[in-house]
Scaffold this motif. Structure first.
Motif, short mmCIF file in Angstrom:
data_model
loop_
_atom_site.label_atom_id
_atom_site.label_comp_id
_atom_site.label_asym_id
_atom_site.label_seq_id
_atom_site.Cartn_x
_atom_site.Cartn_y
_atom_site.Cartn_z
N LYS A 177 0.86 -1.20 0.00
CA LYS A 177 0.00 0.00 0.00
C LYS A 177 0.89 1.24 0.00
CE LYS A 177 -0.70 -0.10 5.00
NZ LYS A 177 -1.56 -0.25 6.11
N ARG A 178 0.32 2.36 -0.34
CA ARG A 178 1.11 3.60 -0.42
C ARG A 178 1.33 4.15 0.99
NH1 ARG A 178 2.96 4.11 -4.99
NH2 ARG A 178 1.71 3.51 -6.80
N PRO A 179 2.52 4.73 1.22
CA PRO A 179 2.77 5.31 2.54
C PRO A 179 1.98 6.59 2.74
CG PRO A 179 4.60 5.77 1.05
CD PRO A 179 3.64 4.92 0.29
N ASN A 180 1.78 6.87 4.01
CA ASN A 180 1.11 8.12 4.36
C ASN A 180 2.06 8.81 5.34
OD1 ASN A 180 -0.69 10.09 4.89
ND2 ASN A 180 -2.14 8.80 6.03
N GLY A 181 2.87 9.74 4.87
CA GLY A 181 3.87 10.34 5.74
C GLY A 181 5.07 9.42 5.90
N ASP A 182 5.47 9.19 7.15
CA ASP A 182 6.66 8.37 7.40
C ASP A 182 6.48 6.95 6.86
OD1 ASP A 182 7.64 10.54 8.68
OD2 ASP A 182 7.47 9.73 10.71
N LEU A 183 7.60 6.33 6.52
CA LEU A 183 7.54 4.95 6.02
C LEU A 183 7.34 3.99 7.18
CD1 LEU A 183 10.42 4.80 3.40
CD2 LEU A 183 7.96 4.94 3.01
N ARG A 185 11.79 6.74 -1.37
CA ARG A 185 10.58 7.34 -0.78
C ARG A 185 9.79 8.08 -1.85
NH1 ARG A 185 6.55 8.58 0.27
NH2 ARG A 185 5.54 9.40 2.13
N THR A 186 10.52 8.74 -2.77
CA THR A 186 9.81 9.50 -3.82
C THR A 186 9.20 8.54 -4.85
OG1 THR A 186 11.75 9.79 -5.28
CG2 THR A 186 11.45 11.41 -3.54
N GLU A 217 12.50 -2.04 7.59
CA GLU A 217 12.71 -1.09 8.68
C GLU A 217 13.94 -0.24 8.39
OE1 GLU A 217 11.24 -0.88 11.87
OE2 GLU A 217 10.23 -2.80 12.20
N GLY A 218 14.92 -0.89 7.77
CA GLY A 218 16.24 -0.26 7.60
C GLY A 218 16.19 1.01 6.79
N ILE A 219 15.27 1.10 5.86
CA ILE A 219 15.21 2.30 5.02
C ILE A 219 15.02 3.56 5.87
CG2 ILE A 219 12.73 2.03 4.51
CD1 ILE A 219 13.43 3.19 1.70
N ASN A 220 14.40 3.38 7.02
CA ASN A 220 14.16 4.55 7.87
C ASN A 220 15.42 5.10 8.52
OD1 ASN A 220 11.52 5.58 7.78
ND2 ASN A 220 10.80 3.63 8.60
#
Ligand SMILES: NC(=O)c1ccc[n+]([C@@H]2O[C@H](COP(=O)([O-])OP(=O)(O)OC[C@H]3O[C@@H](n4cnc5c(N)ncnc54)[C@H](OP(=O)(O)O)[C@@H]3O)[C@@H](O)[C@H]2O)c1
Length: 329
Positions: free
Chosen positions: A10-16, A50-51, A311-314
């Protein structure tokens, strides 16, 4: 045989959050003539991901669609091949995906297997080309000028700053921790590094750039943007590489007024690396020279296992990555 892959669910809403991704088991394909199969060994995690998750269609790449394997760059070994240009055993680098195996594509480059994959992804390929294009081709730096690099301790920023140093500029960087600032000054030779979380950012910037700013290599956006903009010298160049501070926002912050661009003859230029692949060869040659001359150092932040990517992408957004963020598969 099956393999693990991670799809966008699903698409993120704000933070990943990790729940936007789903780990699935897929069947390895039966190869047709011209195809080859790559076992990915290292995968790069990049802020741009993220983009790619936003549904906008007017960006430089189409969005990753729901149900698609998440897009990435990576290094791997050809394990099966029906394409003589990519023989079994060859090491390749290119656009892969969050997956243990990927079907190869003709844009993949075969690389010398003696080259360290961590170095390839940290100093060359997309990271190195970005720093090279932004600084050298778009920035056209002159010895004696002052450059400010935001996100300076990151993979692109640290390369851009070190290349600018090698070209004889005064190099000032901003980063989000005192440890990163020390690394920039003590290990990479930056003239000054400023923690952008400081309460005195404006004053520290004035002290670090007593002659103003000629080049601003912008990786982040956020509060540094307006401060740097006001300190640009006449005929300054603003190289808009990235805006990580804004990627999780629904509405990006408004930009500066155009008056200074007009009165000071500033050049503000955005760029994305896929538009500059024709410069890959010269970038590789230039970067190789800097490395051979001991003018470029790097560090990597490696996390392990495909699932760690979720998780790591954050780490990129919290600033906890110390160096080029990679997943070892
Ligand atoms: N134009 C292109 O083709 C291209 C290609 C590659 C990358 N980029 C862009 O270049 C930038 C750097 O990418 P990278 O791959 O080198 O990643 P990176 O800098 O290695 O990692 C991202 C860093 O961004 C910083 N950051 C996160 N949130 C921030 C915030 N709110 N304000 C200021 N800094 C923040 C963090 O460092 P701190 O601890 O210092 O906060 C983090 O370590 C990104 O904007 C990326 O999109 C552009």
């Amino acid at each position: 045989m099956t393999y693990k892959a991670i799809q966008l669910s699903k698409r993120p809403n704000g933070d990943l959050t990790p729940d936007i991704f789903e780990t699935v088991e897929l069947e390895t394909p039966t190869l047709e003539e011209g195809q080859f199969l790559v076992k990915q060994t290292y995968m790069s995690l990049d802020p741009a991901m993220r983009t790619w998750l936003n549904p906008r269609e007017d960006s430089y790449m189409p969005p990753v669609q729901i149900g698609e394997v998440m897009r990435s760059y990576g290094v791997g070994e050809v394990v099966e091949s029906r394409n003589p240009d990519y023989p079994q055993g060859a090491r390749v680098i290119g656009t892969t995906g969050w997956a243990e195996y990927v079907l190869g594509n003709e844009e993949m480059q075969v690389v010398d297997p003696s080259l360290d994959p961590e170095a390839l992804l940290s100093v060359f390929y997309v990271t190195g080309l970005t720093a090279y294009v932004g600084l050298i081709k778009i920035g056209r730096p002159q010895a004696g000028e002052t450059i400010l690099v935001s996100g300076a301790a990151g993979s692109v920023g640290s390369l851009a700053g070190q290349m600018a140093k090698a070209e004889g500029l005064r190099v000032v960087g901003t980063a989000g921790s005192d440890e990163k600032c020390r690394w920039l000054e003590e290990e990479l030779g930056f003239d000054k590094a400023i923690n952008y979380k400081s309460d005195n950012l404006a004053l520290e910037l004035d002290q670090a750039c007593p002659n103003g700013i000629d080049l601003f290599f912008e990786n982040t956006g956020g509060p540094i943007q307006a401060l740097a903009y006001k300190r640009m010298n006449r005929f300054g160049r603003i190289l808009v590489c990235g805006m990580i501070a804004e990627y999780n926002f629904e509405q990006p912050a408004p930009g500066p007024n155009w008056m200074d661009i007009n009165l000071k003859g500033l050049r503000v230029e955005g760029f994305v690396v896929p538009d500059h692949l024709d410069k890959a060869q010269e970038a590789t040659e230039a970067l190789t020279k800097y490395v051979q001359n001991g003018q470029i150092r790097y560090r990597t932040h490696v996390i392990e296992g495909l699932d760690s990517a979720k998780e790591g992408i954050n780490l990129l957004f919290s600033g906890e990555n110390q160096g080029k963020l990679l997943v070892k598969l």
